[in-house]
Design an enzyme around this catalytic site. Structure first.
Site, PDB file in Angstrom:
ATOM      1  N   HIS A 183      -0.236  -8.761 -17.926  1.00  0.00           N
ATOM      2  CA  HIS A 183       0.075  -8.112 -16.657  1.00  0.00           C
ATOM      3  C   HIS A 183      -1.003  -8.436 -15.635  1.00  0.00           C
ATOM      4  O   HIS A 183      -2.192  -8.187 -15.877  1.00  0.00           O
ATOM      5  CB  HIS A 183       0.151  -6.587 -16.829  1.00  0.00           C
ATOM      6  CG  HIS A 183       1.324  -6.125 -17.619  1.00  0.00           C
ATOM      7  ND1 HIS A 183       1.422  -4.860 -18.173  1.00  0.00           N
ATOM      8  CD2 HIS A 183       2.478  -6.773 -17.954  1.00  0.00           C
ATOM      9  CE1 HIS A 183       2.569  -4.753 -18.804  1.00  0.00           C
ATOM     10  NE2 HIS A 183       3.227  -5.895 -18.684  1.00  0.00           N
ATOM     11  N   HIS A 242      -4.559  -7.651 -17.600  1.00  0.00           N
ATOM     12  CA  HIS A 242      -4.807  -7.141 -18.947  1.00  0.00           C
ATOM     13  C   HIS A 242      -3.649  -7.552 -19.856  1.00  0.00           C
ATOM     14  O   HIS A 242      -2.632  -8.075 -19.392  1.00  0.00           O
ATOM     15  CB  HIS A 242      -4.963  -5.616 -18.929  1.00  0.00           C
ATOM     16  CG  HIS A 242      -3.752  -4.896 -18.426  1.00  0.00           C
ATOM     17  ND1 HIS A 242      -3.588  -4.538 -17.105  1.00  0.00           N
ATOM     18  CD2 HIS A 242      -2.631  -4.479 -19.052  1.00  0.00           C
ATOM     19  CE1 HIS A 242      -2.429  -3.939 -16.947  1.00  0.00           C
ATOM     20  NE2 HIS A 242      -1.813  -3.893 -18.115  1.00  0.00           N
ATOM     21  N   THR A 292       2.828   1.379 -16.823  1.00  0.00           N
ATOM     22  CA  THR A 292       3.274   1.595 -18.206  1.00  0.00           C
ATOM     23  C   THR A 292       2.286   2.439 -19.008  1.00  0.00           C
ATOM     24  O   THR A 292       2.475   2.639 -20.200  1.00  0.00           O
ATOM     25  CB  THR A 292       3.485   0.252 -18.935  1.00  0.00           C
ATOM     26  OG1 THR A 292       2.233  -0.447 -19.027  1.00  0.00           O
ATOM     27  CG2 THR A 292       4.497  -0.614 -18.193  1.00  0.00           C
ATOM     28  N   HIS A 307      -8.050   0.809 -24.640  1.00  0.00           N
ATOM     29  CA  HIS A 307      -6.593   0.723 -24.565  1.00  0.00           C
ATOM     30  C   HIS A 307      -6.115  -0.719 -24.500  1.00  0.00           C
ATOM     31  O   HIS A 307      -4.997  -1.027 -24.906  1.00  0.00           O
ATOM     32  CB  HIS A 307      -6.075   1.470 -23.332  1.00  0.00           C
ATOM     33  CG  HIS A 307      -6.403   2.934 -23.321  1.00  0.00           C
ATOM     34  ND1 HIS A 307      -6.024   3.796 -24.328  1.00  0.00           N
ATOM     35  CD2 HIS A 307      -7.085   3.689 -22.431  1.00  0.00           C
ATOM     36  CE1 HIS A 307      -6.436   5.017 -24.055  1.00  0.00           C
ATOM     37  NE2 HIS A 307      -7.096   4.982 -22.899  1.00  0.00           N
TER      38      HIS A 307
END
Length: 319
Positions: free
Chosen positions: A138, A113, A224, A85
């Site tokens: 983030h 990340h 998120t 991801h």
């Protein structure tokens, strides 16, 4: 078995199943199916959001955020991971934390990340007045009073403090990013990871930039990505960090599968902005009013009915 024990088992199984469930940004189990697969993703305090013009935010006097332990790589152990991801750096050990800046406690840094697009036109999760940025960093921190990040993530309001930083494309490489980017080729596919050495976390942030200012935006929101727990105090910084097109391409060359498969590149890993739903967005800096605004304020003051003098104190509380 006592009722409390049954509740604890139920909650543990529930959280585990959410973490283990499959999700993607596109296709089956993609973004628009998240609210069905993960009910929290359909709640009213979701992230990211589009920040309005600074004049439309609420000023709150908050001190600069304090970064502790970020500048000494000998004091922490990092692990770089491609989880399919994003590319993530876990802080495996070390006393690295943030506090101040109106945060409700001391928050231990767990990982950071990135989110990026397939081009330099979009990729950030948060936007500013409708404007996208090519990448967003983030830094995820959890409230130490909850013991660990898994427990803190389920606590509404003050469990997590996530710091967001925007990037903008530069004509020159960002040399502070080089130690990290040089290792991206070692984690090309989902599940690949390695110990990361020689990376100074502090240099990855704008706090050492010559033009750094401590201006930031604050609101209450969520993770998120699924399970989208609404436990995040968000702080997004006004400073933009540079990244060259060649460096951005190194992120775009990563793959989202466990094997190198054609064009299954890890790109566009960002969630669209979510409705604000009457949430208040704060800024920690004042903005100068224009001559017209000053004149309007004076007229409103003159037209206001006179009352006996009294003290009127309004507190702006930040979740």
């Amino acid at each position: 078995m006592a009722t409390a024990e049954w509740i604890l088992i139920f909650v543990s199984v529930y959280v585990f199943s959410l973490d283990a469930a499959e999700w993607h940004y596109a296709g089956d189990h993609g973004i628009y199916e998240w609210p069905q697969d993960f009910p929290h993703c359909g709640e009213v305090r979701q992230s990211p959001i589009d920040f309005p013009k600074v004049e439309d935010m609420t000023y709150s006097k908050m001190t600069p955020i304090e970064f502790h332990g970020f500048d000494d790589p000998s004091k922490y152990l990092l692990k770089l991971e491609n989880n399919g991801h994003t590319v993530k750096v876990n802080v495996e050990s070390g006393d690295v934390y943030v506090e101040g800046g109106g945060l409700p406690g001391r928050f231990k840094t767990a990982q950071f990340h990135f989110h990026w697009g397939h081009s330099g036109d979009e990729g950030s999760e948060h936007t500013f007045n409708g404007h996208n940025f090519p990448m967003e960093l983030h830094v995820v921190n959890y409230n130490e009073k909850y013991g660990n990040i898994s427990n803190a993530a389920t606590k509404g309001g003050d469990g997590l403090a996530v710091l967001g930083f925007w990037y903008q494309v530069s004509d020159h490489d960002n040399y502070a990013l080089a130690p990290l980017i040089n290792e991206l080729g070692q984690v090309p596919v989902k599940g690949s990871k390695l110990n990361l050495t020689g990376v100074n976390l502090g240099l990855l942030l704008p706090i050492h930039m010559d033009e750094y200012n401590p201006h930031f935006y604050r609101y209450s929101g969520s993770l998120t990505t699924p399970p989208c727990f609404q436990s995040v105090v968000w702080t997004v910084f006004d400073n933009k960090m540079p990244i060259s097109s060649a460096q951005l391409q190194m992120f775009q060359n990563l793959h989202e599968d466990k094997e190198l498969q054609g064009d299954h590149f890890l790109v566009d890993n960002f969630r669209p902005t979510q409705p604000l739903n009457d949430r208040i967005i704060y800024r920690n800096f004042e903005v100068a009013t224009t001559g017209h605004e000053q004149q309007q304020q004076q007229q409103e003051h003159q037209q206001a009915p006179r009352r006996k003098a009294k003290v009127n104190v309004r507190l702006h509380l930040v979740d």
